[in-house]
Design an enzyme around this catalytic site. Structure first.
Site, PDB file in Angstrom:
ATOM      1  N   ALA A  13      -6.474 -14.102   1.749  1.00  0.00           N
ATOM      2  CA  ALA A  13      -6.371 -15.288   2.594  1.00  0.00           C
ATOM      3  C   ALA A  13      -6.866 -16.528   1.868  1.00  0.00           C
ATOM      4  O   ALA A  13      -6.226 -17.587   1.902  1.00  0.00           O
ATOM      5  CB  ALA A  13      -7.156 -15.083   3.886  1.00  0.00           C
ATOM      6  N   ALA A  34     -17.498 -14.686  -4.450  1.00  0.00           N
ATOM      7  CA  ALA A  34     -18.705 -14.021  -4.926  1.00  0.00           C
ATOM      8  C   ALA A  34     -18.486 -13.257  -6.220  1.00  0.00           C
ATOM      9  O   ALA A  34     -19.405 -13.103  -7.031  1.00  0.00           O
ATOM     10  CB  ALA A  34     -19.242 -13.087  -3.847  1.00  0.00           C
ATOM     11  N   ASN A 101      -6.286  -2.972  -4.447  1.00  0.00           N
ATOM     12  CA  ASN A 101      -5.737  -2.071  -3.425  1.00  0.00           C
ATOM     13  C   ASN A 101      -4.558  -1.265  -3.947  1.00  0.00           C
ATOM     14  O   ASN A 101      -4.195  -1.316  -5.121  1.00  0.00           O
ATOM     15  CB  ASN A 101      -5.353  -2.863  -2.165  1.00  0.00           C
ATOM     16  CG  ASN A 101      -4.201  -3.835  -2.412  1.00  0.00           C
ATOM     17  OD1 ASN A 101      -3.580  -3.856  -3.463  1.00  0.00           O
ATOM     18  ND2 ASN A 101      -3.905  -4.651  -1.418  1.00  0.00           N
ATOM     19  N   VAL A 231     -22.142 -17.283  -0.735  1.00  0.00           N
ATOM     20  CA  VAL A 231     -22.638 -18.174   0.310  1.00  0.00           C
ATOM     21  C   VAL A 231     -23.846 -17.538   0.990  1.00  0.00           C
ATOM     22  O   VAL A 231     -23.796 -16.381   1.425  1.00  0.00           O
ATOM     23  CB  VAL A 231     -21.522 -18.495   1.323  1.00  0.00           C
ATOM     24  CG1 VAL A 231     -22.083 -19.133   2.586  1.00  0.00           C
ATOM     25  CG2 VAL A 231     -20.485 -19.404   0.673  1.00  0.00           C
ATOM     26  N   HIS A 505      -8.630  -0.814   5.760  1.00  0.00           N
ATOM     27  CA  HIS A 505      -7.913  -1.838   6.513  1.00  0.00           C
ATOM     28  C   HIS A 505      -8.819  -2.436   7.585  1.00  0.00           C
ATOM     29  O   HIS A 505      -8.426  -2.609   8.740  1.00  0.00           O
ATOM     30  CB  HIS A 505      -6.656  -1.249   7.159  1.00  0.00           C
ATOM     31  CG  HIS A 505      -5.655  -0.742   6.184  1.00  0.00           C
ATOM     32  ND1 HIS A 505      -4.609   0.086   6.540  1.00  0.00           N
ATOM     33  CD2 HIS A 505      -5.523  -0.952   4.845  1.00  0.00           C
ATOM     34  CE1 HIS A 505      -3.890   0.377   5.458  1.00  0.00           C
ATOM     35  NE2 HIS A 505      -4.426  -0.245   4.428  1.00  0.00           N
TER      36      HIS A 505
END
Length: 569
Positions: A13, A34, A101, A231, A505
């Protein structure tokens, strides 16, 4: 404000959002990841490989301390021993899950997205999302109304002439069982077997980072990519999120922006919200966190697809070699369980003609079945502590709905019949119920010790049948034999309950929904309810997990919300 948009997480995303939002020159976009970068020309060979089994086990690309519980946790019996913790290979690398994946590029059923809309995600029905699925892909094989030719992610299928004899035998077994051959799994949604659509260009993986963050995009002056950046908190002024605090290569730093977008996945996005006072009041107070916004759905109803495997030994002539394909999953089957009220295509089987990178892995095939349309919605993400460096408590509670257990039991029986049918019986021996255990995971790590150990064992397995069967029963089978689970219904249920795992998932822990839905966390554009300047855009906002591997639905979701944002949403 230094940035117009700060994106927390450079996975599927985040890669899409960084590309689309920075395409507008007036925007100034910061992408924080990260893990390590995978820049053009420097993508690690393990990630580029069309065989995903090496990247998948490589700890350089994981959140190595993340462990989860997949079995149902009994909160009604606090004295009961909790189910075991399992390592969960959540990606920590630019491109996220798309970098490690199985490269399965499927979309789900049209009924999935109609259900999304019925659950409160207005504008997310099948007709509304199909244009964005098409926008994602560059299909090398099919040009019709279902497919895109100009997208950022190249997809293709390995043709049957390049299948090994094991894959061909599985296809013939499906045909003899009465299933229809489908040349394209992403065409009309119906039951049948098909060459799987993969996010590869035929030679290498096409991750979201490769597809969306290429050299031309990286050259934009209004896009900054900061990797090895975790973060640690969100910055607020009143109910407006105005930035983030982060550790950049070990050094603390603050970034400010007009809008912060969490794209950290269905485990870490809710954890970030919880640590910053957005979530269920009871849990926040329990953790001593001041409530900023009472949203009871944060971290709740986490979902995954429950799965189980039936494995077997492959006779030498039928094995997959690099001359056939580096990929190990070339063939899939979608079928309907017939369980009352379940939609068509509610079950999925992947045929793996190799189970690992090492010598023993090349000798072992698996029929992996998962519940495509799961009804288990009792998972949750909670905080273990207020320390931003600590992983959250993750309970998937797979098989919390009896319908999922029943379908895996009937699915395993069907797999057994397929496995024992003439085509597969001719190329395999010694079927056994398989478990993705810590032992299997440990032997899957790429190192010289495992390389030499598996070579020695593989040589023995290729020896006399009696020796092979003894080794498999003594050292490979874990707890349940094939005969046990086929002859004893209680043993089959016990095996399914113990061995069922998800298929990575994770989704639905910050769901989209209507304003009057108390469990909805975000609206239909990912905006966090009750907050300003804060969105979530990743698999966590799915109203329900679709009948698909989740990477392409995530890419579609990010494309659709980016479009809405650029239109002023």
């Amino acid at each position: 404000m230094d940035y117009s948009h700060i994106i927390v997480g450079g996975g599927s995303a985040g890669s899409v959002l960084a590309n689309r939002l920075s395409a507008r020159a007036a925007n100034r976009v910061l992408l924080l990841e990260a893990g390590q970068d995978t820049p053009p020309g420097q993508v690690p060979k393990e990630i580029e490989d069309t065989y995903p089994g090496t990247a998948y086990f490589d700890p350089r690309f994981h959140w190595t301390n993340l462990k989860v519980r997949t079995q149902v946790v009994s909160h009604n019996n606090p004295d009961a021993a909790p189910p075991p913790l399992r390592k969960y290979e959540q990606a920590r690398v630019l491109g996220g899950g798309s970098s490690i994946n199985g490269q399965m590029a499927n979309r789900g059923a049209p009924t999935d997205f109609d259900e999304w809309e019925s659950r409160g995600a207005a504008g997310w029905n099948w007709d509304s999302v199909l244009p964005y699925f098409k926008k994602v892909e560059h299909d090398l094989d099919v040009d019709d109304e279902w497919h895109g030719k100009d997208g950022n992610i190249t997809v293709t299928r390995i043709p049957a002439e390049r299948w090994c004899d094991h894959t061909k035998a599985a296809g013939e077994a499906f045909r003899l069982a009465g299933f229809k051959y489908l040349p394209d799994q992403n065409g009309r949604f119906e039951d049948g077997y098909f060459p799987v659509t993969a996010s590869i260009d035929g030679r290498k993986r096409v991750s979201a980072a490769v597809g969306y963050l290429n050299a031309q995009v990286r050259a934009r002056e209004n896009l900054t990519i900061s990797t090895e950046t975790q973060v640690s908190g969100l910055l607020f002024e009143g109910n407006r999120c105005v930035g983030v605090s982060a550790m950049v290569k070990g050094k603390p730093q603050e970034f400010r922006g007009a809008e912060v977008i969490l794209s950290s996945g269905a485990i870490h996005s809710p954890a970030i919200l919880l640590r910053n006072g957005i979530g269920p009041v009871g849990h926040l107070r329990e953790m001593g966190i001041e409530v900023r916004s009472a949203l009871p759905g944060v971290g709740q109803r986490l979902m995954d697809h429950p799965s189980i495997s039936l494995s077997s030994f492959i006779r030498k002539p039928a094995r997959l070699t690099d001359a056939h394909s580096r990929r190990h999953i070339l063939l899939g089957l979608r079928y309907s369980s017939g369980l009352p009220e379940t939609p068509k295509g509610d079950m999925f089987v992947a045929v793996a003609s190799k189970s690992a990178w090492h010598a023993v892995g090349q000798q072992v095939a698996s029929l992996l079945a998962f519940v495509n349309k799961t009804y288990s919605e009792a998972g949750q993400v909670r905080l273990a502590s207020t320390n931003w460096q600590d992983e959250p408590v993750v309970e998937f509670n797979l098989l919390s709905d009896r319908r999922d257990l029943d379908r895996l039991m009937s699915g395993f029986r069907m797999l057994a019949a397929i496995q024992l049918s003439a085509p597969l019986a001719a190329v395999t021996t010694d079927p056994f119920p398989a478990a993705y255990s810590d032992k299997v995971r440990a032997i899957g790590v790429v190192n010289e010790k495992n390389r030499w150990l598996t070579r020695a064992v593989a040589a023995l397995l290729d020896g006399p049948q009696a020796l092979r069967s003894w080794i498999i029963d003594r050292y490979v089978v874990e707890g349940f034999t094939f005969r046990q689970v086929m002859e004893d219904e209680d043993a089959l249920e016990a095996f399914i309950r113990k061995a069922t795992i998800g298929v990575w998932h994770a989704s639905c822990s910050c769901r989209m929904g209507r304003d009057d839905d108390p469990m909805a966390v975000v609206d239909n554009q990912g905006r966090v309810r009750g907050m300003e300047g804060l969105r979530v855009v990743d698999a966590s906002i799915f109203p329900v997990v679709p009948c698909a591997n989740t990477n392409f639905p995530v890419l579609m979701t990010a494309e659709k919300i980016a479009d809405a944002m650029l239109a002023g949403g």
